[in-house]
Design a protein around this motif. Structure first.
Motif, PDB file in Angstrom:
ATOM      1  N   PHE A  49       1.473   6.214   6.808  1.00 49.35           N
ATOM      2  CA  PHE A  49       0.240   6.840   7.262  1.00 49.35           C
ATOM      3  C   PHE A  49      -0.685   5.732   7.751  1.00 49.35           C
ATOM      4  O   PHE A  49      -0.737   4.645   7.165  1.00 49.35           O
ATOM      5  CB  PHE A  49      -0.453   7.586   6.123  1.00 49.35           C
ATOM      6  CG  PHE A  49       0.347   8.717   5.545  1.00 49.35           C
ATOM      7  CD1 PHE A  49       0.990   9.640   6.364  1.00 49.35           C
ATOM      8  CD2 PHE A  49       0.439   8.877   4.172  1.00 49.35           C
ATOM      9  CE1 PHE A  49       1.713  10.688   5.831  1.00 49.35           C
ATOM     10  CE2 PHE A  49       1.161   9.927   3.626  1.00 49.35           C
ATOM     11  CZ  PHE A  49       1.802  10.835   4.458  1.00 49.35           C
ATOM     12  N   ARG A  50      -1.442   6.025   8.804  1.00 49.58           N
ATOM     13  CA  ARG A  50      -2.464   5.100   9.272  1.00 49.58           C
ATOM     14  C   ARG A  50      -3.835   5.632   8.871  1.00 49.58           C
ATOM     15  O   ARG A  50      -4.201   6.752   9.231  1.00 49.58           O
ATOM     16  CB  ARG A  50      -2.399   4.925  10.789  1.00 49.58           C
ATOM     17  CG  ARG A  50      -3.470   3.980  11.312  1.00 49.58           C
ATOM     18  CD  ARG A  50      -3.472   3.906  12.816  1.00 49.58           C
ATOM     19  NE  ARG A  50      -4.543   3.030  13.298  1.00 49.58           N
ATOM     20  CZ  ARG A  50      -4.843   2.846  14.581  1.00 49.58           C
ATOM     21  NH1 ARG A  50      -4.159   3.476  15.515  1.00 49.58           N
ATOM     22  NH2 ARG A  50      -5.819   2.042  14.927  1.00 49.58           N
ATOM     23  N   ASN A 108       0.825  -1.216   0.000  1.00 48.17           N
ATOM     24  CA  ASN A 108       0.000   0.000   0.000  1.00 48.17           C
ATOM     25  C   ASN A 108       0.855   1.259   0.000  1.00 48.17           C
ATOM     26  O   ASN A 108       1.756   1.418   0.829  1.00 48.17           O
ATOM     27  CB  ASN A 108      -0.895   0.041   1.247  1.00 48.17           C
ATOM     28  CG  ASN A 108      -1.946  -1.044   1.238  1.00 48.17           C
ATOM     29  OD1 ASN A 108      -2.346  -1.528   0.188  1.00 48.17           O
ATOM     30  ND2 ASN A 108      -2.404  -1.430   2.418  1.00 48.17           N
ATOM     31  N   THR A 109       0.546   2.148  -0.923  1.00 47.07           N
ATOM     32  CA  THR A 109       1.140   3.480  -0.934  1.00 47.07           C
ATOM     33  C   THR A 109       0.104   4.432  -1.507  1.00 47.07           C
ATOM     34  O   THR A 109      -0.880   3.999  -2.112  1.00 47.07           O
ATOM     35  CB  THR A 109       2.457   3.514  -1.738  1.00 47.07           C
ATOM     36  OG1 THR A 109       3.110   4.774  -1.551  1.00 47.07           O
ATOM     37  CG2 THR A 109       2.224   3.271  -3.223  1.00 47.07           C
ATOM     38  N   LYS A 136      -4.936   9.205   9.867  1.00 47.22           N
ATOM     39  CA  LYS A 136      -5.238   9.408  11.283  1.00 47.22           C
ATOM     40  C   LYS A 136      -3.988   9.792  12.058  1.00 47.22           C
ATOM     41  O   LYS A 136      -4.025  10.661  12.941  1.00 47.22           O
ATOM     42  CB  LYS A 136      -5.852   8.124  11.858  1.00 47.22           C
ATOM     43  CG  LYS A 136      -6.194   8.184  13.332  1.00 47.22           C
ATOM     44  CD  LYS A 136      -6.822   6.879  13.799  1.00 47.22           C
ATOM     45  CE  LYS A 136      -7.174   6.921  15.282  1.00 47.22           C
ATOM     46  NZ  LYS A 136      -7.772   5.632  15.739  1.00 47.22           N
ATOM     47  N   GLU A 137      -2.874   9.132  11.734  1.00 45.16           N
ATOM     48  CA  GLU A 137      -1.618   9.402  12.419  1.00 45.16           C
ATOM     49  C   GLU A 137      -0.467   8.821  11.610  1.00 45.16           C
ATOM     50  O   GLU A 137      -0.688   8.087  10.628  1.00 45.16           O
ATOM     51  CB  GLU A 137      -1.622   8.819  13.844  1.00 45.16           C
ATOM     52  CG  GLU A 137      -1.950   7.352  13.924  1.00 45.16           C
ATOM     53  CD  GLU A 137      -2.315   6.918  15.338  1.00 45.16           C
ATOM     54  OE1 GLU A 137      -2.391   7.780  16.232  1.00 45.16           O
ATOM     55  OE2 GLU A 137      -2.516   5.717  15.543  1.00 45.16           O
ATOM     56  N   GLU A 138       0.755   9.162  12.015  1.00 44.27           N
ATOM     57  CA  GLU A 138       1.947   8.721  11.303  1.00 44.27           C
ATOM     58  C   GLU A 138       2.740   7.758  12.188  1.00 44.27           C
ATOM     59  O   GLU A 138       3.063   8.064  13.330  1.00 44.27           O
ATOM     60  CB  GLU A 138       2.808   9.922  10.930  1.00 44.27           C
ATOM     61  CG  GLU A 138       2.127  10.874   9.958  1.00 44.27           C
ATOM     62  CD  GLU A 138       2.953  12.113   9.669  1.00 44.27           C
ATOM     63  OE1 GLU A 138       3.789  12.062   8.758  1.00 44.27           O
ATOM     64  OE2 GLU A 138       2.750  13.126  10.363  1.00 44.27           O
ATOM     65  N   LEU A 139       3.055   6.608  11.608  1.00 48.45           N
ATOM     66  CA  LEU A 139       3.800   5.573  12.307  1.00 48.45           C
ATOM     67  C   LEU A 139       5.029   5.199  11.491  1.00 48.45           C
ATOM     68  O   LEU A 139       5.024   5.325  10.254  1.00 48.45           O
ATOM     69  CB  LEU A 139       2.940   4.331  12.519  1.00 48.45           C
ATOM     70  CG  LEU A 139       1.693   4.485  13.379  1.00 48.45           C
ATOM     71  CD1 LEU A 139       0.754   3.296  13.189  1.00 48.45           C
ATOM     72  CD2 LEU A 139       2.071   4.624  14.852  1.00 48.45           C
TER      73      LEU A 139
END
Length: 357
Positions: free
Chosen positions: A228-229, A93-94, A159-162
């Motif tokens: 990215f989440r 996924n990208t 939603k957030e960065e991991l």
């Protein structure tokens, strides 16, 4: 001592030097522009602290060395066109994307990628640089110097960065650090937290993605994957074939830091699962003069890079680690008054995330 030559002599090279001593390795960072060419023995190892570099006599010299680990990989991963193509080919996924060619137009990109489109230079452009937004409602056009020099990405409502940091050795064995939650401001990493119980269920998904990438490239050493989440789906944003800013917390928070792990992998020393020690937070020091009060805060380790102070420049980082979460929160409260006002939002974010975990 075996020698490990590092292309690049910034803070990452310095921290590799620090990590090398207990392994009985000698790490020698090299500036790409230096005129003196080192005498590199056939058994020596060459690695990097950066995935792209200028064409100089030194870099040409290093490229000829048989011990240059991953030499054929850096150019591909450093080019976002090839990086994105590789991710698509591997089924990872990208963000939906398009190549920006000489014939590209903003209208055509919006038709495929939506109202808000992010242009990224194919090479360079880290820490928020080398990016340009095209907003359909503002009638933005592609700047002429971005044609044939960029990719275009769809805006992701994440939603957030991991991020995930892992290491792979020459035998294909891999070890993974826990997922790290990151806060960015204007494209620059400000803080990291790891581990977090609430994202633990995403660890397997992230490991599968990064494992696939490392195996496909036959990569040796530490690699970082920024994601990215979106809901419970991870989408790869960037890859870094080197030790990475979001892994700095491992210096205090794991039995083997990312720097030692990288040296183990490229030197054919055993890599092992990095046991995590308690709760860790990393605060990046950006454009701020050093304050010796940082050194007095319990549960902290301070790293100062010795660079000239400039706005927006990474000058150091502070790791906070303790087995008890409330001790980390206490250290953050004591550190907060010694950083500028723009850090208030950073500390609030970290404290909120620690309270959730």
């Amino acid at each position: 001592m075996p020698k490990v030559w590092v292309l690049g002599a910034g803070q990452l090279g310095a921290m590799l030097q620090q990590a090398a001593y207990p392994l009985a390795l000698k790490v020698v960072p090299l500036e790409p522009e230096q005129e003196t060419l080192p005498d590199i023995a056939s058994e020596d190892i060459v690695t990097v602290e950066r995935e792209q570099w200028p064409d100089t006599p030194l870099t040409q010299h290093l490229a000829k060395q048989p011990g240059f680990i991953n030499a054929d990989i850096f150019g591909r991963i450093a080019d976002r066109l090839y990086q994105k193509t590789m991710l698509d080919e591997l089924g990872i996924n990208t963000a939906p994307w398009q190549q920006v060619t000489a014939d590209s137009s903003a209208e055509a990109l919006h038709n495929v990628l939506g109202e808000d489109v992010l242009l990224k230079r194919r090479t360079g452009g880290y820490d928020g640089k080398g990016q340009f937004w095209l907003y359909q409602d503002q009638g933005d056009e592609i700047p002429s110097d971005w044609l044939d020099a960029a990719i275009a990405e769809k805006k992701i409502p994440f939603k957030e960065e991991l991020s995930l940091v892992a290491a792979r050795d020459a035998n294909g064995q891999k070890v993974f650090y826990p997922l790290t939650l990151n806060l960015h401001s204007n494209g620059i990493l400000m803080a990291s937290i790891s581990p977090l119980e609430r994202v633990k269920h995403l660890q397997g998904q992230a490991e599968t993605m990064l494992s696939t990438i490392m195996d496909a490239t036959n990569y040796i050493g530490v690699m970082a994957m920024e994601c990215f989440r979106v809901g419970d789906e991870l989408i790869v944003n960037e890859l870094a074939p080197r030790v990475h800013n979001s892994g700095h917390w491992t210096q205090a928070g794991a039995c083997v830091s990312q720097f030692e792990m990288h040296l183990r992998a490229v030197s054919d020393l055993p890599i092992k699962s990095p046991e995590v020690r308690g709760h860790s937070v990393m605060i990046n020091v950006i454009g701020v003069e050093r304050d010796i009060h940082w050194l007095s805060i319990p549960s902290t380790q301070c790293y100062w890079y010795g660079k000239d102070v400039r706005p927006g420049r990474k000058l150091g980082h502070i790791n906070i680690n303790h087995p008890q979460r409330h001790a980390v929160q206490t250290a953050l409260s004591k550190l907060k008054p010694y950083l500028p006002e723009n850090y208030l939002a950073v500390f609030d974010w970290v404290q909120d995330e620690l309270a959730k975990s």
